[in-house]
Write a protein that holds these residues in place. Structure first.
Motif, PDB file in Angstrom:
ATOM      1  N   VAL A 253      47.906 128.417  65.034  1.00  0.00           N
ATOM      2  CA  VAL A 253      49.336 128.138  64.942  1.00  0.00           C
ATOM      3  C   VAL A 253      49.557 126.789  64.276  1.00  0.00           C
ATOM      4  O   VAL A 253      48.765 125.865  64.425  1.00  0.00           O
ATOM      5  N   GLU A 254      50.645 126.733  63.530  1.00  0.00           N
ATOM      6  CA  GLU A 254      51.088 125.497  62.907  1.00  0.00           C
ATOM      7  C   GLU A 254      52.412 125.132  63.580  1.00  0.00           C
ATOM      8  O   GLU A 254      53.345 125.929  63.585  1.00  0.00           O
ATOM      9  N   PHE A 255      52.459 123.948  64.154  1.00  0.00           N
ATOM     10  CA  PHE A 255      53.613 123.562  64.960  1.00  0.00           C
ATOM     11  C   PHE A 255      54.765 123.060  64.095  1.00  0.00           C
ATOM     12  O   PHE A 255      54.576 122.557  62.992  1.00  0.00           O
ATOM     13  N   ALA A 256      55.962 123.198  64.654  1.00  0.00           N
ATOM     14  CA  ALA A 256      57.181 122.610  64.093  1.00  0.00           C
ATOM     15  C   ALA A 256      57.959 122.058  65.277  1.00  0.00           C
ATOM     16  O   ALA A 256      59.004 122.567  65.662  1.00  0.00           O
TER      17      ALA A 256
ATOM     18  N   GLY B 149      47.740 122.559  62.442  1.00  0.00           N
ATOM     19  CA  GLY B 149      48.374 121.300  62.067  1.00  0.00           C
ATOM     20  C   GLY B 149      49.803 121.332  62.535  1.00  0.00           C
ATOM     21  O   GLY B 149      50.203 122.180  63.337  1.00  0.00           O
ATOM     22  N   SER B 150      50.605 120.415  62.017  1.00  0.00           N
ATOM     23  CA  SER B 150      51.986 120.324  62.466  1.00  0.00           C
ATOM     24  C   SER B 150      52.887 119.844  61.344  1.00  0.00           C
ATOM     25  O   SER B 150      52.508 118.964  60.558  1.00  0.00           O
ATOM     26  N   HIS B 151      54.068 120.453  61.283  1.00  0.00           N
ATOM     27  CA  HIS B 151      55.119 119.946  60.416  1.00  0.00           C
ATOM     28  C   HIS B 151      55.779 118.773  61.126  1.00  0.00           C
ATOM     29  O   HIS B 151      56.324 118.927  62.224  1.00  0.00           O
ATOM     30  N   VAL B 152      55.714 117.621  60.499  1.00  0.00           N
ATOM     31  CA  VAL B 152      56.218 116.371  61.080  1.00  0.00           C
ATOM     32  C   VAL B 152      57.251 115.804  60.118  1.00  0.00           C
ATOM     33  O   VAL B 152      56.938 115.524  58.954  1.00  0.00           O
TER      34      VAL B 152
ATOM     35  N   CYS C 246      54.152 117.011  55.833  1.00  0.00           N
ATOM     36  CA  CYS C 246      55.559 116.687  55.571  1.00  0.00           C
ATOM     37  C   CYS C 246      56.246 117.977  55.136  1.00  0.00           C
ATOM     38  O   CYS C 246      55.914 118.527  54.077  1.00  0.00           O
ATOM     39  N   PRO C 247      57.211 118.466  55.927  1.00  0.00           N
ATOM     40  CA  PRO C 247      57.763 119.794  55.657  1.00  0.00           C
ATOM     41  C   PRO C 247      59.003 119.837  54.789  1.00  0.00           C
ATOM     42  O   PRO C 247      59.361 120.905  54.293  1.00  0.00           O
ATOM     43  N   TYR C 248      59.674 118.687  54.631  1.00  0.00           N
ATOM     44  CA  TYR C 248      61.006 118.741  54.020  1.00  0.00           C
ATOM     45  C   TYR C 248      61.470 117.333  53.694  1.00  0.00           C
ATOM     46  O   TYR C 248      61.080 116.375  54.360  1.00  0.00           O
ATOM     47  N   VAL C 249      62.306 117.239  52.677  1.00  0.00           N
ATOM     48  CA  VAL C 249      62.939 115.977  52.313  1.00  0.00           C
ATOM     49  C   VAL C 249      64.448 116.202  52.275  1.00  0.00           C
ATOM     50  O   VAL C 249      64.923 117.130  51.611  1.00  0.00           O
ATOM     51  N   GLY C 250      65.188 115.386  52.990  1.00  0.00           N
ATOM     52  CA  GLY C 250      66.637 115.529  53.034  1.00  0.00           C
ATOM     53  C   GLY C 250      67.271 115.352  51.663  1.00  0.00           C
ATOM     54  O   GLY C 250      66.798 114.561  50.838  1.00  0.00           O
ATOM     55  N   ALA C 251      68.373 116.076  51.432  1.00  0.00           N
ATOM     56  CA  ALA C 251      69.020 116.081  50.121  1.00  0.00           C
ATOM     57  C   ALA C 251      69.431 114.687  49.663  1.00  0.00           C
ATOM     58  O   ALA C 251      69.381 114.366  48.477  1.00  0.00           O
ATOM     59  N   GLU C 252      69.814 113.838  50.616  1.00  0.00           N
ATOM     60  CA  GLU C 252      70.297 112.502  50.256  1.00  0.00           C
ATOM     61  C   GLU C 252      69.181 111.597  49.747  1.00  0.00           C
ATOM     62  O   GLU C 252      69.443 110.562  49.138  1.00  0.00           O
ATOM     63  N   GLU C 253      67.917 112.011  49.948  1.00  0.00           N
ATOM     64  CA  GLU C 253      66.785 111.196  49.509  1.00  0.00           C
ATOM     65  C   GLU C 253      66.131 111.717  48.237  1.00  0.00           C
ATOM     66  O   GLU C 253      65.150 111.146  47.771  1.00  0.00           O
ATOM     67  N   ARG C 254      66.669 112.779  47.650  1.00  0.00           N
ATOM     68  CA  ARG C 254      66.018 113.407  46.492  1.00  0.00           C
ATOM     69  C   ARG C 254      67.019 113.820  45.423  1.00  0.00           C
ATOM     70  O   ARG C 254      66.937 114.889  44.849  1.00  0.00           O
ATOM     71  N   GLU C 255      67.931 112.936  45.135  1.00  0.00           N
ATOM     72  CA  GLU C 255      68.986 113.261  44.175  1.00  0.00           C
ATOM     73  C   GLU C 255      68.592 112.976  42.733  1.00  0.00           C
ATOM     74  O   GLU C 255      69.249 113.466  41.811  1.00  0.00           O
TER      75      GLU C 255
ATOM     76  N   GLN D  10      44.199 114.995  57.487  1.00  0.00           N
ATOM     77  CA  GLN D  10      44.658 115.168  56.113  1.00  0.00           C
ATOM     78  C   GLN D  10      46.179 115.279  56.091  1.00  0.00           C
ATOM     79  O   GLN D  10      46.766 115.979  56.918  1.00  0.00           O
ATOM     80  N   PHE D  11      46.784 114.600  55.133  1.00  0.00           N
ATOM     81  CA  PHE D  11      48.231 114.649  54.943  1.00  0.00           C
ATOM     82  C   PHE D  11      48.534 115.667  53.859  1.00  0.00           C
ATOM     83  O   PHE D  11      48.004 115.586  52.739  1.00  0.00           O
ATOM     84  N   LEU D  12      49.408 116.614  54.169  1.00  0.00           N
ATOM     85  CA  LEU D  12      49.811 117.645  53.229  1.00  0.00           C
ATOM     86  C   LEU D  12      51.310 117.567  52.981  1.00  0.00           C
ATOM     87  O   LEU D  12      52.066 117.149  53.864  1.00  0.00           O
ATOM     88  N   TYR D  13      51.704 117.988  51.805  1.00  0.00           N
ATOM     89  CA  TYR D  13      53.132 118.108  51.489  1.00  0.00           C
ATOM     90  C   TYR D  13      53.457 119.575  51.305  1.00  0.00           C
ATOM     91  O   TYR D  13      52.773 120.293  50.565  1.00  0.00           O
ATOM     92  N   HIS D  14      54.527 120.033  51.975  1.00  0.00           N
ATOM     93  CA  HIS D  14      54.979 121.425  51.908  1.00  0.00           C
ATOM     94  C   HIS D  14      56.223 121.512  51.031  1.00  0.00           C
ATOM     95  O   HIS D  14      57.199 120.809  51.257  1.00  0.00           O
TER      96      HIS D  14
END
Length: 256
Positions: A36-39, A62-65, A91-100, A125-129
């Motif tokens: 399982v991969e946690f969220a 692993g885990s989405h953090v 890292c599962p997501y980047v908020g819209a206000e930080e990626r304009e 290990q650090f992964l980007y999703h």
């Protein structure tokens, strides 16, 4: 070539986990998922989570953090992962206000690289999703998706093939491109609604060439196929069973 591990991203069961974490994990294990991969951990102490996973024979992948959690409690997140025996901080997501725009993405990529270096010092290990928005902007002439990894070996890849294809890209080509640094693959299917928006589906009901994805994943050195369905048309516990049955029929039961 060994068989890929079959895991579940627990975001699919977020409502069930919130109501009954232990019962939900027991159900996941009974169905036959191997990891399982946690969220989120729903206030379950790490030691108790580890004991439950061991009892059920489930591997903590692993885990989405969230970036917020990384920023506010990096060491605590690392310690939790160590305790439950997980290897990947994602890292599962980047908020819209930080990626304009590209400048914001450059800042985020630099931050992810520093997180990856620190996580790596402590044996993880650090992964980007990805989603689709990494293909909406370019940094120094290439898609953000590719800029995230360009010359930054510390950051590993968790590729969501559903979002790659929805963005109009070829998931098979992208899997091959990141061979060797792609330990986790989000295994998802989708269609589009009348407005062209993404509709996540049970495996085998949509547009993703799933059997070809599996072959490409094996060749690329992927360790885990992580089943996920962001939004289910049926009760999520039913959908994850149907998707696992597809995996059994088309992969596990016919794997050489």
């Amino acid at each position: 070539m060994g068989r890929l591990g079959i895991g579940l991203q627990l975001y699919t069961l977020r409502d069930d986990m919130a109501k009954d974490l232990e019962g939900t994990l027991r159900h996941v294990a009974k169905l036959g998922y191997e990891g399982v991969e946690f969220a989120g951990y729903f206030d379950k102490p790490a030691e108790e989570m580890k004991a439950l996973l061991d009892e059920l024979g489930l591997k903590a992948i692993g885990s989405h953090v969230s970036l917020e959690r990384f920023r506010n409690n990096l060491q605590g997140e690392i310690d939790y992962l160590h305790t439950i025996g997980a290897k990947y901080a994602i890292c599962p997501y980047v908020g819209a206000e930080e990626r304009e725009n590209a400048d914001q993405w450059k800042v985020l990529i630099a931050e992810c690289e520093q997180l990856a270096i620190e996580v790596g010092k402590q044996g993880l290990q650090f992964l980007y999703h990805n989603h689709d928005f990494e293909f909406h902007h370019k940094v120094d002439g290439e898609f953000v998706f590719d800029a995230m990894y360009a010359g930054k070996d510390a950051i590993q890849v968790e590729m969501d093939v559903c979002w790659v294809k929805y963005a109009g890209q070829d998931p098979l080509a992208y899997i091959a491109k990141y061979a060797g640094r792609l330990p986790l693959l989000h295994f998802k299917d989708f269609s589009k609604d009348a407005e062209g928006k993404l509709v996540t589906l049970e495996l085998g009901l949509g547009e993703v060439p799933l059997e070809e994805v599996i072959k490409a994943a094996e060749q690329a050195g992927v360790q885990w196929l992580v089943v996920e369905q962001d939004h289910c048309q049926k009760p999520p516990l039913v959908s994850i069973e149907n998707s696992l049955n597809w995996v059994k029929e088309h992969y596990i039961n016919v794997h050489n």
